[in-house]
Design an enzyme around this catalytic site. Structure first.
Site, short mmCIF file in Angstrom:
data_model
loop_
_atom_site.label_atom_id
_atom_site.label_comp_id
_atom_site.label_asym_id
_atom_site.label_seq_id
_atom_site.Cartn_x
_atom_site.Cartn_y
_atom_site.Cartn_z
N LEU A 90 1.07 -1.03 0.14
CA LEU A 90 0.27 0.42 0.14
C LEU A 90 0.90 1.33 0.17
O LEU A 90 0.86 2.17 0.68
CB LEU A 90 -0.72 -0.20 1.01
CG LEU A 90 -2.07 -1.34 1.29
CD1 LEU A 90 -2.51 -1.39 2.52
CD2 LEU A 90 -2.50 -1.20 -0.12
N CYS A 91 2.40 1.36 -0.76
CA CYS A 91 2.73 2.57 -0.77
C CYS A 91 3.20 2.57 -2.00
O CYS A 91 4.33 3.23 -2.74
CB CYS A 91 3.94 2.24 -0.12
SG CYS A 91 5.11 0.92 0.08
N GLY A 92 2.14 2.46 -2.88
CA GLY A 92 2.46 2.76 -4.39
C GLY A 92 3.23 2.17 -5.51
O GLY A 92 3.58 0.95 -4.90
#
Length: 294
Positions: A90-92
């Site tokens: 969930l951090c691109g």
């Protein structure tokens, strides 16, 4: 066309997801301030240490008796790529960009006839490296149980690397991490840490960066003590930069996800209202037609 019940269920589902992404964004923003402050506070120490080592290295004649962290093994055949990634998603594109940089370096080294090995820090980079370079990972350093990766972990990683260097398991080590620029920009970085690479602009001398100093004891003894500390410092700095970059990338990714969820909710709501209006209109037509038939 989806029924009204299905559309209502989808709207509720997207709203629930939006609450999660919004909460994740707020958490990342709070963590980013601390991580950014830690990364920026560590940079001057690493920079000054490099300047001191440049001054020391200029006074030492590199030979077989020189520290191996400075002189190397005398070969350039086996390269160890230390790839630092996170344990969470969930951090691109944070983890993907670091792994991509490492893969590009590995490809260029193998094209030059070099042997490439990997030392993985964090979980997220392992699947890709194992898929493209099966059997070339010498160690996976697990940080999943560590809440905030810090200097103790950097010391352990540095000690592993130095021990492997002493055992002739590699000739050159490169460190891969993401340098924090801003919440929107994180720059994948490759840095040679073993043997130490003293890089200066053309025509520049170490004395241009730091005042001439007389050392006691001699420079070689100081280097023998300072070089392991430099590896610790560079690894620690990379971990701090990664922590800040991860939170910045996570905040940006969750902000985009929250906005996209809002757009999707609006589109689904419009579709729901149109379907509901069409259903009401159909019912009215049926009622009027039935009344006229009577």
């Amino acid at each position: 066309m989806a029924s009204l019940k299905e559309l209502k269920g989808r709207i509720g589902s997207v709203k629930s997801t939006q609450k999660i992404t919004k909460a994740k964004q707020m958490v990342a923003a709070a963590k980013l301030r601390r991580a950014q402050a830690a990364a920026e506070a560590a940079r001057p120490y690493a920079t000054q240490l490099e300047k001191i080592m440049g001054n020391l290295a200029s006074k030492v004649t590199i030979s077989e008796s020189s520290p191996r962290l400075l002189a190397g093994t005398g070969k350039d055949d086996v390269h160890l790529l230390v790839v630092c990634t996170s344990d969470r998603g969930l951090c691109g594109g944070f983890n993907a960009n670091i792994v991509k940089e490492a893969r590009l370096k590995a490809q260029s080294l193998e094209a030059a006839g070099k042997t490439v090995k990997f030392y993985m820090v964090g979980r997220k980079g392992r699947p890709v490296i194992n898929r493209f370079y099966a059997g070339q990972t010498v160690k996976n350093y697990d940080t999943s149980d560590v809440k905030n990766v810090g200097f103790p972990e950097a010391q352990e990683i540095a000690a592993d690397l130095i021990a492997m260097m002493e055992d002739d398991k590699f000739d050159v080590a490169h460190l891969f991490y993401s340098k924090f620029k801003s919440a929107l920009v994180q720059e994948p970085t490759c840095q040679q840490i073993i043997p130490v690479a003293i890089e200066m602009a053309e025509g520049e001398q170490p004395s241009d960066n730091i005042a001439s100093v007389e050392y006691e004891p001699d420079e070689e003894e100081i280097l023998a003590e300072l070089l392991p500390r430099n590896v610790n410092t560079q690894v620690f700095g990379a971990l701090l930069e990664n922590a800040a970059s991860e939170q910045g990338a996570s905040m940006t990714a969750m902000d985009n996800a929250t906005r996209n969820a809002g757009d999707l909710i609006n589109n689904l709501t419009i579709q729901y209202n149109r379907s509901r209006q069409a259903a009401i209109t159909t019912e009215l037509v049926e009622i009027i037609s039935g009344a006229e038939a009577l």
